[in-house]
Structures are given as structure tokens and as C-alpha cells.
Scaffold this motif. Structure first.
Motif, PDB file in Angstrom:
ATOM      1  N   GLU A  20       0.854  -1.205   0.000  1.00 53.37           N
ATOM      2  CA  GLU A  20       0.000   0.000   0.000  1.00 53.37           C
ATOM      3  C   GLU A  20       0.878   1.239   0.000  1.00 53.37           C
ATOM      4  O   GLU A  20       1.900   1.281   0.681  1.00 53.37           O
ATOM      5  CB  GLU A  20      -0.914   0.001   1.221  1.00 53.37           C
ATOM      6  CG  GLU A  20      -2.007  -1.014   1.183  1.00 53.37           C
ATOM      7  CD  GLU A  20      -2.931  -0.941   2.387  1.00 53.37           C
ATOM      8  OE1 GLU A  20      -2.843   0.037   3.161  1.00 53.37           O
ATOM      9  OE2 GLU A  20      -3.750  -1.862   2.532  1.00 53.37           O
ATOM     10  N   PRO A  21       0.459   2.251  -0.734  1.00 50.12           N
ATOM     11  CA  PRO A  21       1.213   3.497  -0.718  1.00 50.12           C
ATOM     12  C   PRO A  21       1.116   4.145   0.659  1.00 50.12           C
ATOM     13  O   PRO A  21       0.103   4.054   1.342  1.00 50.12           O
ATOM     14  CB  PRO A  21       0.545   4.365  -1.782  1.00 50.12           C
ATOM     15  CG  PRO A  21      -0.779   3.731  -2.038  1.00 50.12           C
ATOM     16  CD  PRO A  21      -0.703   2.298  -1.596  1.00 50.12           C
ATOM     17  N   GLY A  22       2.207   4.753   1.082  1.00 47.06           N
ATOM     18  CA  GLY A  22       2.232   5.431   2.389  1.00 47.06           C
ATOM     19  C   GLY A  22       1.472   6.750   2.324  1.00 47.06           C
ATOM     20  O   GLY A  22       1.046   7.186   1.250  1.00 47.06           O
ATOM     21  N   PRO A  23       1.310   7.384   3.459  1.00 50.04           N
ATOM     22  CA  PRO A  23       0.616   8.684   3.492  1.00 50.04           C
ATOM     23  C   PRO A  23       1.442   9.742   2.766  1.00 50.04           C
ATOM     24  O   PRO A  23       2.678   9.671   2.736  1.00 50.04           O
ATOM     25  CB  PRO A  23       0.508   9.004   4.985  1.00 50.04           C
ATOM     26  CG  PRO A  23       1.532   8.138   5.656  1.00 50.04           C
ATOM     27  CD  PRO A  23       1.742   6.943   4.772  1.00 50.04           C
ATOM     28  N   CYS A  24       0.763  10.690   2.159  1.00 45.02           N
ATOM     29  CA  CYS A  24       1.452  11.773   1.440  1.00 45.02           C
ATOM     30  C   CYS A  24       2.110  12.697   2.442  1.00 45.02           C
ATOM     31  O   CYS A  24       1.497  13.084   3.446  1.00 45.02           O
ATOM     32  CB  CYS A  24       0.455  12.563   0.591  1.00 45.02           C
ATOM     33  SG  CYS A  24      -0.275  11.570  -0.701  1.00 45.02           S
ATOM     34  N   PRO A  25       3.367  13.082   2.190  1.00 44.38           N
ATOM     35  CA  PRO A  25       4.028  14.019   3.124  1.00 44.38           C
ATOM     36  C   PRO A  25       3.369  15.395   3.035  1.00 44.38           C
ATOM     37  O   PRO A  25       2.930  15.826   1.977  1.00 44.38           O
ATOM     38  CB  PRO A  25       5.475  14.068   2.631  1.00 44.38           C
ATOM     39  CG  PRO A  25       5.504  13.367   1.309  1.00 44.38           C
ATOM     40  CD  PRO A  25       4.222  12.632   1.127  1.00 44.38           C
TER      41      PRO A  25
END
Length: 58
Positions: free
Chosen positions: A52-57
Motif C-alpha cells: 500500500e502506498p504510504g501517506p502523502c508528506p
């Protein structure tokens, strides 16, 4: 006939003990299969989370 009766009782006792052992091993085998299944589910979940893609910075 006493020897035959004694032998039959001995074999019956051995049979009962063997069946108890088999029941115990069957239960243990079920527990091992369950533990393996839990590990497979855990692996699948962790791999899914890793993809899963991580949270956007911010």
C-alpha cells in the motif's frame, strides 16, 4: 482358553492405548495446521500492507 483370553485382553488394551495416542496426535496435527494458517494469513496481511502506498508528506 485362558491364554487366548489373556492375549485378547492384552491386544484390546493395546488397541485402546493406540487409539488414544492417535486421537492426541490428530488433535496436535489440527493445532499445527491452524498455526500454519495463522502464519499464512499474517504473511498475506503484512505483504498487502507493505504494498500500500504510504501517506502523502505534508
Amino acid at each position: 482358553m485362558n491364554k487366548i483370553d489373556a492375549r485378547e485382553r492384552a491386544l484390546t488394551g493395546q488397541t485402546e492405548q493406540t487409539l488414544v495416542g492417535i486421537d492426541g496426535m490428530t488433535a496436535h496435527l489440527g493445532e499445527l495446521h491452524e498455526a500454519i494458517e495463522h502464519l499464512r494469513i499474517t504473511r498475506k496481511t503484512l505483504l498487502s500492507l507493505a504494498e500500500e502506498p504510504g501517506p502523502c508528506p505534508s
